[in-house]
Design a protein around this motif. Structure first.
Motif, short mmCIF file in Angstrom:
data_model
loop_
_atom_site.label_atom_id
_atom_site.label_comp_id
_atom_site.label_asym_id
_atom_site.label_seq_id
_atom_site.Cartn_x
_atom_site.Cartn_y
_atom_site.Cartn_z
N ARG A 9 37.91 43.18 34.24
CA ARG A 9 39.29 43.57 34.40
C ARG A 9 39.38 45.04 34.78
N GLY A 10 38.50 45.82 34.16
CA GLY A 10 38.47 47.25 34.46
C GLY A 10 38.15 47.50 35.92
N LYS A 11 37.28 46.64 36.47
CA LYS A 11 36.92 46.80 37.87
C LYS A 11 38.03 46.28 38.78
N GLY A 12 38.92 45.49 38.20
CA GLY A 12 40.11 45.10 38.93
C GLY A 12 39.96 44.00 39.96
N LYS A 13 38.77 43.38 40.07
CA LYS A 13 38.60 42.33 41.07
C LYS A 13 37.90 41.12 40.45
N PHE A 14 38.29 39.95 40.92
CA PHE A 14 37.68 38.70 40.47
C PHE A 14 37.43 37.88 41.72
N THR A 15 36.23 37.35 41.89
CA THR A 15 35.95 36.59 43.10
C THR A 15 35.67 35.14 42.75
N SER A 16 36.15 34.22 43.59
CA SER A 16 35.92 32.81 43.38
C SER A 16 36.10 32.04 44.68
N GLU A 17 35.14 31.21 45.04
CA GLU A 17 35.26 30.30 46.17
C GLU A 17 35.68 30.99 47.46
N GLY A 18 35.17 32.17 47.69
CA GLY A 18 35.50 32.86 48.95
C GLY A 18 36.81 33.62 48.94
N GLN A 30 47.96 36.74 25.00
CA GLN A 30 46.99 37.84 24.87
C GLN A 30 45.58 37.45 25.27
N VAL A 31 45.39 36.25 25.78
CA VAL A 31 44.06 35.77 26.13
C VAL A 31 43.98 35.45 27.63
N THR A 32 45.00 34.74 28.12
CA THR A 32 45.00 34.33 29.52
C THR A 32 45.31 35.54 30.40
N GLU A 33 44.48 35.70 31.44
CA GLU A 33 44.71 36.80 32.38
C GLU A 33 45.33 36.24 33.65
N PHE A 34 46.31 36.94 34.19
CA PHE A 34 46.94 36.54 35.44
C PHE A 34 46.35 37.39 36.55
N TRP A 35 45.81 36.72 37.57
CA TRP A 35 45.25 37.42 38.72
C TRP A 35 45.97 36.95 39.97
N ARG A 36 46.16 37.84 40.93
CA ARG A 36 46.79 37.44 42.19
C ARG A 36 45.85 37.69 43.35
N CYS A 37 46.07 36.93 44.44
CA CYS A 37 45.22 37.07 45.61
C CYS A 37 45.27 38.50 46.12
N GLU A 38 44.10 38.97 46.59
CA GLU A 38 44.01 40.32 47.12
C GLU A 38 44.98 40.54 48.30
N ALA A 68 31.98 36.35 53.41
CA ALA A 68 31.40 37.67 53.65
C ALA A 68 32.15 38.75 52.87
N GLN A 69 33.48 38.64 52.83
CA GLN A 69 34.26 39.63 52.08
C GLN A 69 33.97 39.55 50.59
N VAL A 70 33.71 38.32 50.12
CA VAL A 70 33.39 38.16 48.70
C VAL A 70 32.03 38.80 48.40
N VAL A 71 31.07 38.59 49.29
CA VAL A 71 29.76 39.21 49.10
C VAL A 71 29.92 40.73 49.08
N CYS A 105 25.42 39.58 55.98
CA CYS A 105 26.16 40.16 54.87
C CYS A 105 26.13 41.68 54.92
N GLN A 106 24.97 42.22 55.26
CA GLN A 106 24.88 43.69 55.35
C GLN A 106 25.84 44.20 56.41
N GLY A 107 26.09 43.37 57.43
CA GLY A 107 26.99 43.76 58.50
C GLY A 107 28.42 44.03 58.06
N VAL A 108 28.87 43.38 56.99
CA VAL A 108 30.25 43.58 56.56
C VAL A 108 30.37 44.70 55.51
N LEU A 109 29.24 45.20 55.05
CA LEU A 109 29.29 46.24 54.02
C LEU A 109 29.71 47.58 54.60
N PRO A 110 30.23 48.47 53.74
CA PRO A 110 30.50 49.83 54.20
C PRO A 110 29.20 50.48 54.68
N THR A 111 29.29 51.56 55.41
CA THR A 111 28.09 52.25 55.90
C THR A 111 27.27 52.78 54.74
#
Ligand SMILES: [Zn+2]
Length: 133
Positions: A9-18, A30-38, A68-71, A105-111
């Motif tokens: 949660r601190g990192k602010g991102k959750f990835t699943s199925e692309g 207080q247990v269930t977290e709500f996440w929205r699409c990026e 690729a974006q998920v990777v 995959c390396q192709g989509v990464l930042p420099t």
């Protein structure tokens, strides 16, 4: 598991199925977290996450999944935690996280320079936190 969720949660991102999700808020239980699409400007998809697992899907994504974006996101997350948790040289941190990815995959990464900045910024942030304690 709870602490893993917290750090995720601190990192602010959750990835699943692309798809990549951004943390929104914790539910009334207080247990269930709500996440929205990026891509929240164009997409109404949301998920409810409990103990690190998606328990409910709300709305359908208005766009295709992008592995690729998920990777890329997962690599950056890994890079940041490795930067925070080790005292390895910056280049070594990058090699450990990027080295075994496919060329595609390396192709989509930042420099390389941008990755070095990420490592340095994360370490500064971590040291800053320690100093404030
Ligand atoms: Zn979406």
């Amino acid at each position: 598991m709870a602490s893993a969720n917290l750090s995720q949660r601190g990192k602010g991102k959750f990835t699943s199925e692309g798809y990549i999700y951004i943390f929104d808020k914790v539910g009334a239980d207080q247990v269930t977290e709500f996440w929205r699409c990026e891509k929240r400007r164009q997409c109404k998809a949301r998920v409810h996450v409990k103990d690190g697992e998606i328990v409910k899907f709300i709305n359908v994504h208005s766009h295709a999944a992008d592995a690729a974006q998920v990777v890329k996101q997962e690599t950056i997350t890994k890079l940041k935690s490795r930067a925070a948790e080790t005292v390895e040289q910056t280049n070594q941190v990058i090699n450990e996280c990027v080295g075994n990815l496919t060329q595609a995959c390396q192709g989509v990464l930042p420099t390389h320079g941008a990755l070095r900045k990420l490592v340095r910024r994360k370490r500064k942030e971590v040291r800053g936190n320690v100093e404030r304690l």
